[in-house]
Enzyme design. Structure first.
Site, PDB file in Angstrom:
ATOM      1  N   THR A   1       0.185  10.038   0.093  1.00 32.62           N
ATOM      2  CA  THR A   1       1.379   9.462  -0.628  1.00 32.62           C
ATOM      3  C   THR A   1       1.283   9.322  -2.026  1.00 32.62           C
ATOM      4  O   THR A   1       0.430   8.623  -2.397  1.00 32.62           O
ATOM      5  CB  THR A   1       2.215   8.490  -0.041  1.00 32.62           C
ATOM      6  OG1 THR A   1       2.464   8.787   1.295  1.00 32.62           O
ATOM      7  CG2 THR A   1       3.504   8.156  -0.753  1.00 32.62           C
TER       8      THR A   1
ATOM      9  N   ARG B   1       0.975  -1.269   0.122  1.00 28.08           N
ATOM     10  CA  ARG B   1      -0.166   0.042   0.002  1.00 28.08           C
ATOM     11  C   ARG B   1       0.842   1.385  -0.163  1.00 28.08           C
ATOM     12  O   ARG B   1       1.971   1.109   0.428  1.00 28.08           O
ATOM     13  CB  ARG B   1      -0.992   0.048   1.196  1.00 28.08           C
ATOM     14  CG  ARG B   1      -0.240   0.043   2.377  1.00 28.08           C
ATOM     15  CD  ARG B   1      -1.395  -0.110   3.647  1.00 28.08           C
ATOM     16  NE  ARG B   1      -2.166   0.812   3.864  1.00 28.08           N
ATOM     17  CZ  ARG B   1      -2.186   2.060   4.470  1.00 28.08           C
ATOM     18  NH1 ARG B   1      -0.996   2.497   4.962  1.00 28.08           N
ATOM     19  NH2 ARG B   1      -3.107   2.884   4.340  1.00 28.08           N
ATOM     20  N   LEU B   2       0.173   2.234  -0.327  1.00 21.72           N
ATOM     21  CA  LEU B   2       0.595   3.596  -0.183  1.00 21.72           C
ATOM     22  C   LEU B   2      -0.025   4.540   0.592  1.00 21.72           C
ATOM     23  O   LEU B   2      -1.459   4.181   0.131  1.00 21.72           O
ATOM     24  CB  LEU B   2       1.114   4.328  -1.611  1.00 21.72           C
ATOM     25  CG  LEU B   2       2.296   4.037  -2.431  1.00 21.72           C
ATOM     26  CD1 LEU B   2       2.527   4.580  -3.752  1.00 21.72           C
ATOM     27  CD2 LEU B   2       3.498   4.216  -1.835  1.00 21.72           C
ATOM     28  N   ASP B   3       0.087   5.202   1.447  1.00 21.75           N
ATOM     29  CA  ASP B   3      -0.687   5.968   2.025  1.00 21.75           C
ATOM     30  C   ASP B   3      -1.632   6.995   1.310  1.00 21.75           C
ATOM     31  O   ASP B   3      -1.308   7.212   0.261  1.00 21.75           O
ATOM     32  CB  ASP B   3      -0.150   6.865   3.212  1.00 21.75           C
ATOM     33  CG  ASP B   3       0.647   6.222   4.233  1.00 21.75           C
ATOM     34  OD1 ASP B   3       0.418   4.937   4.546  1.00 21.75           O
ATOM     35  OD2 ASP B   3       1.969   6.626   4.737  1.00 21.75           O
ATOM     36  N   TYR B   4      -2.960   7.313   1.913  1.00 28.23           N
ATOM     37  CA  TYR B   4      -3.729   8.148   1.409  1.00 28.23           C
ATOM     38  C   TYR B   4      -3.193   9.646   0.708  1.00 28.23           C
ATOM     39  O   TYR B   4      -3.361   9.825  -0.476  1.00 28.23           O
ATOM     40  CB  TYR B   4      -4.924   8.673   2.146  1.00 28.23           C
ATOM     41  CG  TYR B   4      -5.960   9.581   1.718  1.00 28.23           C
ATOM     42  CD1 TYR B   4      -6.919   8.767   1.057  1.00 28.23           C
ATOM     43  CD2 TYR B   4      -5.979  10.953   1.987  1.00 28.23           C
ATOM     44  CE1 TYR B   4      -7.873   9.652   0.550  1.00 28.23           C
ATOM     45  CE2 TYR B   4      -7.072  11.634   1.725  1.00 28.23           C
ATOM     46  CZ  TYR B   4      -7.864  10.995   0.809  1.00 28.23           C
ATOM     47  OH  TYR B   4      -8.947  11.827   0.447  1.00 28.23           O
TER      48      TYR B   4
END
Length: 245
Positions: free
Chosen positions: A105, A100-103
């Site tokens: 990022t 995942r990548l943060d919201y």
């Protein structure tokens, strides 16, 4: 080998939860035999039937997405926010993000319907490099950047050594641009690493994953990985795991 309910869900028959119900109700057969246990795993060569109809297994697909900020790294969101699979609504395959990548990022994110491939890349012992570029508040001290390079203590343990490169500073705005290379995948890790040395991350982008880059893509765009890239990624990940074993 993959769990039976995953295979059924990926074929588009039902959700994962509904697939589990179908198994428990005795409506699923594997190689002609009724299966009612959820722990069963099947291989691509196994014949799977739901309600006496053989399911068609999807061909594996692999995508590289330039994820924009403000998008959830998931297949759905209970708050109705945009998710990464929204960029692939024209594909019939049921794909999901690898990690995942943060919201907040942006950057390089892989998506696939190949569970084995995804698990290999996300294995805790897998040390594929992930390169981020961060715009941070304040100009970091060289001694603090060295702390990141050596590994810094966070609330969930010490980080592995990182590669850090100070790209530029803006003394007037009191900001800096820093490139950091890590191979772990903890939640909000890069942001927390900079916070630990007293610098808030204002903007964060993942620019590289292993040997893959965002070259040729604009934010929100995606491309399919070539068979050679998939083979290379798999070989690289397996090599890293062997060295750690």
């Amino acid at each position: 080998m993959e769990r039976l309910q995953k295979v059924i869900a990926r074929a588009g028959i039902a959700s994962r939860r509904k697939s589990e119900e179908l198994i428990k109700e005795g409506r699923v057969k594997v190689n002609g035999k009724v299966v009612t246990e959820l722990g069963v795993k099947v291989s691509p060569s196994d014949k799977v039937e739901v309600n006496e109809i053989q399911i068609e297994k999807e061909e594996p697909v692999y995508f590289l997405l330039y994820k924009p900020r403000g998008v959830i790294s998931s297949v759905s969101d209970d708050k109705g926010r945009k998710v990464v699979t929204d960029f692939f609504s024209h594909f019939k395959e049921r794909i999901f993000p690898v990690g995942r990548l943060d919201y907040d990022t942006s950057g390089l994110l892989l998506l696939t319907n190949d569970g084995e491939f995804a698990n290999l890349l996300m294995h805790p012992k897998n040390e594929l490099d992930k390169v981020y570029v961060a715009k941070i508040k304040g100009i970091p001290l060289r001694e603090n950047l060295r702390k990141l390079e050596k590994g810094i203590r966070l609330e969930d343990g010490k980080t592995a050594p990182a590669k850090v490169n100070l790209l530029s500073v803006d003394k007037k705005k009191q900001t800096a641009i820093v490139e950091i290379t890590i191979h772990e995948g903890r939640n909000r890790q890069v942001r927390r690493m900079f916070e630990a040395i007293g610098n808030e991350v204002l903007k964060l982008k993942r620019e590289r994953y292993g040997f893959l880059t965002l070259n040729g893509l604009k934010t929100g765009e995606a491309r399919e990985l070539t068979p050679h890239e998939v083979k290379q990624l798999r070989a690289l990940a397996l090599d890293k795991l062997k060295k750690k074993s």
